[in-house]
Design a protein around this motif. Sequence first.
Motif, PDB file in Angstrom:
ATOM      1  N   SER A   1       2.998  -1.664   7.296  1.00 50.43           N
ATOM      2  CA  SER A   1       3.982  -2.475   6.349  1.00 50.43           C
ATOM      3  C   SER A   1       5.179  -2.616   6.801  1.00 50.43           C
ATOM      4  CB  SER A   1       2.758  -3.148   5.496  1.00 50.43           C
ATOM      5  OG  SER A   1       4.108  -2.937   4.918  1.00 50.43           O
ATOM      6  N   ALA A   2       5.848  -3.828   7.201  1.00 47.51           N
ATOM      7  CA  ALA A   2       7.097  -4.062   7.316  1.00 47.51           C
ATOM      8  C   ALA A   2       7.701  -3.838   6.626  1.00 47.51           C
ATOM      9  CB  ALA A   2       7.253  -5.669   7.858  1.00 47.51           C
ATOM     10  N   SER A   3       6.969  -3.467   5.119  1.00 47.20           N
ATOM     11  CA  SER A   3       7.471  -3.320   4.144  1.00 47.20           C
ATOM     12  C   SER A   3       8.530  -2.288   3.185  1.00 47.20           C
ATOM     13  CB  SER A   3       6.964  -4.429   2.846  1.00 47.20           C
ATOM     14  OG  SER A   3       5.728  -3.581   2.757  1.00 47.20           O
ATOM     15  N   LEU A   4       7.171  -1.234   3.928  1.00 50.14           N
ATOM     16  CA  LEU A   4       7.733   0.063   3.912  1.00 50.14           C
ATOM     17  C   LEU A   4       8.600   0.548   4.559  1.00 50.14           C
ATOM     18  CD1 LEU A   4       3.686   2.221   3.672  1.00 50.14           C
ATOM     19  CD2 LEU A   4       4.941   0.884   1.886  1.00 50.14           C
ATOM     20  N   CYS A   5       8.768  -0.007   5.493  1.00 50.79           N
ATOM     21  CA  CYS A   5      10.061   0.476   6.566  1.00 50.79           C
ATOM     22  C   CYS A   5      11.493   0.176   5.643  1.00 50.79           C
ATOM     23  CB  CYS A   5      10.201  -0.403   7.744  1.00 50.79           C
ATOM     24  SG  CYS A   5       8.511   0.014   8.798  1.00 50.79           S
ATOM     25  N   GLY A   6      12.043   1.534   6.218  1.00 52.52           N
ATOM     26  CA  GLY A   6      13.303   1.122   5.094  1.00 52.52           C
ATOM     27  C   GLY A   6      14.071   2.578   4.568  1.00 52.52           C
ATOM     28  N   THR A   7      15.331   2.241   4.389  1.00 53.51           N
ATOM     29  CA  THR A   7      15.516   3.778   3.344  1.00 53.51           C
ATOM     30  C   THR A   7      15.368   3.497   1.970  1.00 53.51           C
ATOM     31  OG1 THR A   7      17.058   3.531   5.687  1.00 53.51           O
ATOM     32  CG2 THR A   7      17.945   5.209   3.159  1.00 53.51           C
TER      33      THR A   7
ATOM     34  N   VAL B   1      -1.569   5.620  12.979  1.00 53.83           N
ATOM     35  CA  VAL B   1      -2.399   4.844  12.110  1.00 53.83           C
ATOM     36  C   VAL B   1      -3.685   5.204  12.401  1.00 53.83           C
ATOM     37  CG1 VAL B   1      -3.396   3.315  10.420  1.00 53.83           C
ATOM     38  CG2 VAL B   1      -0.946   4.194  10.610  1.00 53.83           C
ATOM     39  N   GLY B   2      -4.813   5.923  11.637  1.00 54.44           N
ATOM     40  CA  GLY B   2      -6.255   5.961  12.504  1.00 54.44           C
ATOM     41  C   GLY B   2      -5.895   7.387  12.931  1.00 54.44           C
ATOM     42  N   HIS B   3      -5.221   7.579  13.811  1.00 54.14           N
ATOM     43  CA  HIS B   3      -5.164   9.011  14.512  1.00 54.14           C
ATOM     44  C   HIS B   3      -5.455  10.262  13.152  1.00 54.14           C
ATOM     45  CE1 HIS B   3      -5.876   6.753  18.260  1.00 54.14           C
ATOM     46  NE2 HIS B   3      -5.494   5.754  17.546  1.00 54.14           N
TER      47      HIS B   3
ATOM     48  N   THR C   1      -4.581   6.574   6.624  1.00 55.30           N
ATOM     49  CA  THR C   1      -5.063   5.464   7.446  1.00 55.30           C
ATOM     50  C   THR C   1      -4.398   4.045   6.226  1.00 55.30           C
ATOM     51  OG1 THR C   1      -6.816   5.793   5.609  1.00 55.30           O
ATOM     52  CG2 THR C   1      -7.510   6.199   7.667  1.00 55.30           C
ATOM     53  N   TRP C   2      -4.885   3.225   6.088  1.00 56.93           N
ATOM     54  CA  TRP C   2      -4.776   1.862   4.895  1.00 56.93           C
ATOM     55  C   TRP C   2      -6.252   2.251   4.345  1.00 56.93           C
ATOM     56  CZ3 TRP C   2       0.224  -0.185   4.201  1.00 56.93           C
ATOM     57  CH2 TRP C   2       0.896   0.299   4.756  1.00 56.93           C
ATOM     58  N   ASP C   3      -5.832   1.559   2.874  1.00 58.38           N
ATOM     59  CA  ASP C   3      -6.949   1.981   2.346  1.00 58.38           C
ATOM     60  C   ASP C   3      -6.594   0.400   1.465  1.00 58.38           C
ATOM     61  OD1 ASP C   3      -8.550   0.829  -0.388  1.00 58.38           O
ATOM     62  OD2 ASP C   3      -8.146   3.026  -1.253  1.00 58.38           O
ATOM     63  N   GLY C   4      -6.734  -1.056   1.870  1.00 60.44           N
ATOM     64  CA  GLY C   4      -5.511  -2.102   0.998  1.00 60.44           C
ATOM     65  C   GLY C   4      -4.367  -2.014   1.100  1.00 60.44           C
ATOM     66  N   ASP C   5      -3.408  -2.310   0.422  1.00 66.35           N
ATOM     67  CA  ASP C   5      -1.531  -1.912   0.305  1.00 66.35           C
ATOM     68  C   ASP C   5      -1.678  -0.762   0.391  1.00 66.35           C
ATOM     69  OD1 ASP C   5      -1.951  -4.795   0.446  1.00 66.35           O
ATOM     70  OD2 ASP C   5      -1.252  -5.137  -1.421  1.00 66.35           O
ATOM     71  N   ARG C   6      -2.647  -0.134   0.245  1.00 67.77           N
ATOM     72  CA  ARG C   6      -2.218   1.833   0.498  1.00 67.77           C
ATOM     73  C   ARG C   6      -2.302   2.592   2.193  1.00 67.77           C
ATOM     74  NH1 ARG C   6      -2.437   4.260  -5.175  1.00 67.77           N
ATOM     75  NH2 ARG C   6      -2.467   2.444  -6.800  1.00 67.77           N
ATOM     76  N   LEU C   7      -0.808   3.188   1.703  1.00 67.33           N
ATOM     77  CA  LEU C   7      -0.918   3.319   2.905  1.00 67.33           C
ATOM     78  C   LEU C   7      -1.405   5.533   3.216  1.00 67.33           C
ATOM     79  CD1 LEU C   7      -0.461   4.027   6.279  1.00 67.33           C
ATOM     80  CD2 LEU C   7       2.052   4.889   5.888  1.00 67.33           C
ATOM     81  N   VAL C   8      -2.393   5.671   2.861  1.00 67.49           N
ATOM     82  CA  VAL C   8      -3.188   7.202   2.273  1.00 67.49           C
ATOM     83  C   VAL C   8      -3.459   8.244   3.804  1.00 67.49           C
ATOM     84  CG1 VAL C   8      -5.305   7.965   0.961  1.00 67.49           C
ATOM     85  CG2 VAL C   8      -4.214   5.683   0.502  1.00 67.49           C
ATOM     86  N   CYS C   9      -2.796   9.521   3.017  1.00 69.39           N
ATOM     87  CA  CYS C   9      -2.605  10.432   4.450  1.00 69.39           C
ATOM     88  C   CYS C   9      -3.608  11.356   3.509  1.00 69.39           C
ATOM     89  CB  CYS C   9      -1.398  10.984   4.054  1.00 69.39           C
ATOM     90  SG  CYS C   9      -1.391  12.615   5.264  1.00 69.39           S
ATOM     91  N   GLU C  10      -5.083  12.130   4.152  1.00 71.22           N
ATOM     92  CA  GLU C  10      -5.590  12.679   3.422  1.00 71.22           C
ATOM     93  C   GLU C  10      -5.141  14.542   4.543  1.00 71.22           C
ATOM     94  OE1 GLU C  10      -9.875  12.831   5.555  1.00 71.22           O
ATOM     95  OE2 GLU C  10     -10.835  13.369   3.493  1.00 71.22           O
ATOM     96  N   GLN C  11      -4.696  14.936   4.219  1.00 67.37           N
ATOM     97  CA  GLN C  11      -4.446  16.592   4.940  1.00 67.37           C
ATOM     98  C   GLN C  11      -5.470  17.857   4.520  1.00 67.37           C
ATOM     99  OE1 GLN C  11      -0.893  16.808   2.544  1.00 67.37           O
ATOM    100  NE2 GLN C  11       0.510  16.373   4.127  1.00 67.37           N
ATOM    101  N   ILE C  12      -6.294  18.243   5.752  1.00 66.88           N
ATOM    102  CA  ILE C  12      -6.851  18.885   5.371  1.00 66.88           C
ATOM    103  C   ILE C  12      -6.786  20.516   5.422  1.00 66.88           C
ATOM    104  CG2 ILE C  12      -9.359  19.885   6.630  1.00 66.88           C
ATOM    105  CD1 ILE C  12     -10.175  16.559   6.493  1.00 66.88           C
ATOM    106  N   GLY C  13      -6.795  21.128   5.290  1.00 67.50           N
ATOM    107  CA  GLY C  13      -6.675  22.419   5.485  1.00 67.50           C
ATOM    108  C   GLY C  13      -6.843  23.580   4.198  1.00 67.50           C
ATOM    109  N   GLN C  14      -6.118  24.807   3.420  1.00 67.48           N
ATOM    110  CA  GLN C  14      -6.331  25.523   2.798  1.00 67.48           C
ATOM    111  C   GLN C  14      -6.858  24.997   1.548  1.00 67.48           C
ATOM    112  OE1 GLN C  14      -4.392  29.576   3.337  1.00 67.48           O
ATOM    113  NE2 GLN C  14      -4.945  29.405   5.351  1.00 67.48           N
ATOM    114  N   LYS C  15      -6.250  23.834   0.779  1.00 67.50           N
ATOM    115  CA  LYS C  15      -6.178  23.444  -0.099  1.00 67.50           C
ATOM    116  C   LYS C  15      -7.343  22.114  -0.166  1.00 67.50           C
ATOM    117  CE  LYS C  15      -3.480  26.321  -1.525  1.00 67.50           C
ATOM    118  NZ  LYS C  15      -3.064  27.492  -2.596  1.00 67.50           N
TER     119      LYS C  15
END
Length: 155
Positions: free
Chosen positions: A2-8, A84-86, A105-119
């Motif tokens: 989403s363009a709105s997340l881009c920026g500094t 996104v999605g890969h 992935t996008w969950d509605g308006d949220r950009l969500v990251c799932e990080q699978i590891g030891q935790k």
Amino acid sequence: MSASLCGTWDMVSNVNFEGYMVALGLHSELELKLMSISRQSGISPCLRKTAIKLKLKKVIEEQGGVCRIKTLSVFRNYTTSFTVGHQFEEVTRGLDNQCLKSTVTWDGDRLVCEQIGQKKNRGWAHWIEDDKLHLELYCDGQVCKQVFKKKGLKD
Ligand code: YOG
């Protein structure tokens, strides 16, 4: 992206960063010795003390379907790039030094990251609210909440 997340974006608040870092893997000096684990693999109390004082900056860019999130500070920088999605291999070099299988992935308006590891239950979510960039970083039941304002704009 989403363009709105881009920026500094400049950090304006940071709640429970300590709890999040502890969840990522704090062990006392004694525990580290008993486990024969190098200090590299957790986040030492000294490192946490440094980290908690940092005013972080996010630079979010998208080019040709690839999104890049830079987390910048006077102490250390961290960059992650993804589509996104890969699912991708994320190495948290300079953070808790883990190798993760991450998916954004996008969950509605949220950009969500799932990080699978030891935790368990590790990831993050970004969204925009009141012209601010919001971020939740979570790990093993701990949630750190960070808010950023667009560079150059008032609070
Ligand atoms: O961002 O995952 O925007 O990657 C979280 C640090 C501190 C080093 C920063 C350096 C976790 C010592 C990345 C901080 C604490 C502490 C500046 C957050 C680990 C080590 C790099 C993050 C996502 C979402 C994109």
